[in-house]
Design an enzyme around this catalytic site. Sequence first.
Site, short mmCIF file in Angstrom:
data_model
loop_
_atom_site.label_atom_id
_atom_site.label_comp_id
_atom_site.label_asym_id
_atom_site.label_seq_id
_atom_site.Cartn_x
_atom_site.Cartn_y
_atom_site.Cartn_z
N TYR A 122 0.83 -1.20 0.00
CA TYR A 122 0.00 0.00 0.00
C TYR A 122 0.86 1.25 0.00
CZ TYR A 122 0.77 0.96 5.02
OH TYR A 122 1.32 1.27 6.23
N ARG A 158 8.10 4.07 -4.72
CA ARG A 158 8.19 3.07 -3.65
C ARG A 158 7.18 1.94 -3.86
NH1 ARG A 158 7.64 5.09 2.33
NH2 ARG A 158 5.48 5.27 1.67
N ARG A 182 -7.39 -20.48 -1.49
CA ARG A 182 -6.37 -20.26 -0.47
C ARG A 182 -5.23 -21.27 -0.60
NH1 ARG A 182 -4.85 -21.68 4.68
NH2 ARG A 182 -3.99 -19.99 5.92
N LYS A 233 6.37 -2.08 1.94
CA LYS A 233 5.20 -1.47 2.61
C LYS A 233 3.99 -2.39 2.48
CE LYS A 233 3.16 3.13 3.23
NZ LYS A 233 3.30 3.18 4.68
N GLU A 252 11.90 2.28 14.31
CA GLU A 252 11.07 3.41 13.83
C GLU A 252 9.81 3.46 14.69
OE1 GLU A 252 9.88 2.59 9.72
OE2 GLU A 252 9.81 0.46 10.17
N LEU A 308 11.09 1.15 7.10
CA LEU A 308 10.55 1.62 5.83
C LEU A 308 11.34 2.85 5.39
CD1 LEU A 308 8.18 1.11 3.81
CD2 LEU A 308 7.04 3.02 4.94
N1 PDD Z 1 2.95 5.02 7.31
N2 PDD Z 1 7.62 3.71 8.84
C1 PDD Z 1 6.46 3.03 8.87
C2 PDD Z 1 6.42 1.73 9.58
C3 PDD Z 1 5.31 3.56 8.24
O1 PDD Z 1 4.16 2.87 8.26
C4 PDD Z 1 5.39 4.82 7.60
C5 PDD Z 1 4.21 5.44 6.91
C6 PDD Z 1 6.63 5.50 7.61
C7 PDD Z 1 6.81 6.83 6.95
O2 PDD Z 1 6.81 6.72 5.53
P1 PDD Z 1 6.31 7.92 4.62
O3 PDD Z 1 7.08 9.11 5.02
O4 PDD Z 1 6.62 7.48 3.25
O5 PDD Z 1 4.82 8.08 4.88
C8 PDD Z 1 7.72 4.90 8.23
C9 PDD Z 1 1.77 5.50 6.62
C10 PDD Z 1 1.61 6.98 6.67
C11 PDD Z 1 0.54 4.75 7.12
O6 PDD Z 1 0.68 3.55 7.29
O7 PDD Z 1 -0.53 5.33 7.31
#
Ligand code: PDD
Length: 284
Positions: A33, A52, A100, A147, A179, A204
Amino acid sequence: MSRTVYVNGQYLPEEDAKISVFDRGFLMADAVYEVTSVIDGKMLDFPGHAARLQRSLEAIGMTPPCTTAELKAIHREMIARNELVEGLVYLQVTRGAADRDFAYPVGVEPSMVLFTQAKNVVDSPLAKHGMKVISTPDIRWGRRDIKTVQLLAPSMGKMAAKAAGADDAWLVEDGFVTEGTSNNAYIVKPDGTIVTRDLSNDILSGITRAAVLRFAGEAQIKVEERPFTIEEAKMATEAFVTSATTFVGPVVEIDGVRIGDGNVGPTARRLRELYIAESLKTAL
Ligand code: PDD
């Protein structure tokens, strides 16, 4: 008001937007996503999110369901149809529907879904007052650079934070912060240097992170990309997070310990202003 949702080539009222129970996104979290923020009806950092998405799809052995130009057109159409001024566009691509089986199915059409969410991303209370975080073990899988929609572990981290009266959790592995549950984590040393974990499979590669580090460099702010501990973070003068929906979000407390004087610090405030102003210049 009913939103318009995109499902596999169709723009549908949200009540009619449906995905098969056999979809592997539902059964196996076999899906990736992206979340792109919208200010003044325009997307911030869209090319980064599109790139990405490609990387995530490649990493799980999928071919992109459409070109970047088509993806942009669908995003723009969603913003227009939903009259979205401020908030986000959510995009999910799954491997598709099949019986599945742990082995990937062959020749199955991927599913692609987009929806919008209106949200005050610029004037958020957490940006004004700062957020409190707790630390919690990082129990996620080893490919956090992809992601994927496997978000139960970060959801549990966020719930642990809420139960502790905090806003979010910083995840810790082998003694070091990886993170936040849904953002990248940073501290500011007494000499003004920003420290954030270096990129690897452990975190990420945030699109906001890349932009903020670029703007920090241009503003002559020193950056160290290396792991840091919660103990080091507690002694920092500032702490903050970045993500597409928080931009730069100041952190004022970690595990009950105030960071600096407990107020939003100048570095986080400046980087937030810089990020929003600079990203708006290239918003689509
Ligand atoms: N999340 N690390 C993780 C685990 C994340 O889920 C996200 C973003 C980031 C930051 O990435 P970016 O700057 O590209 O948004 C880092 C999104 C916003 C979400 O899951 O809603």
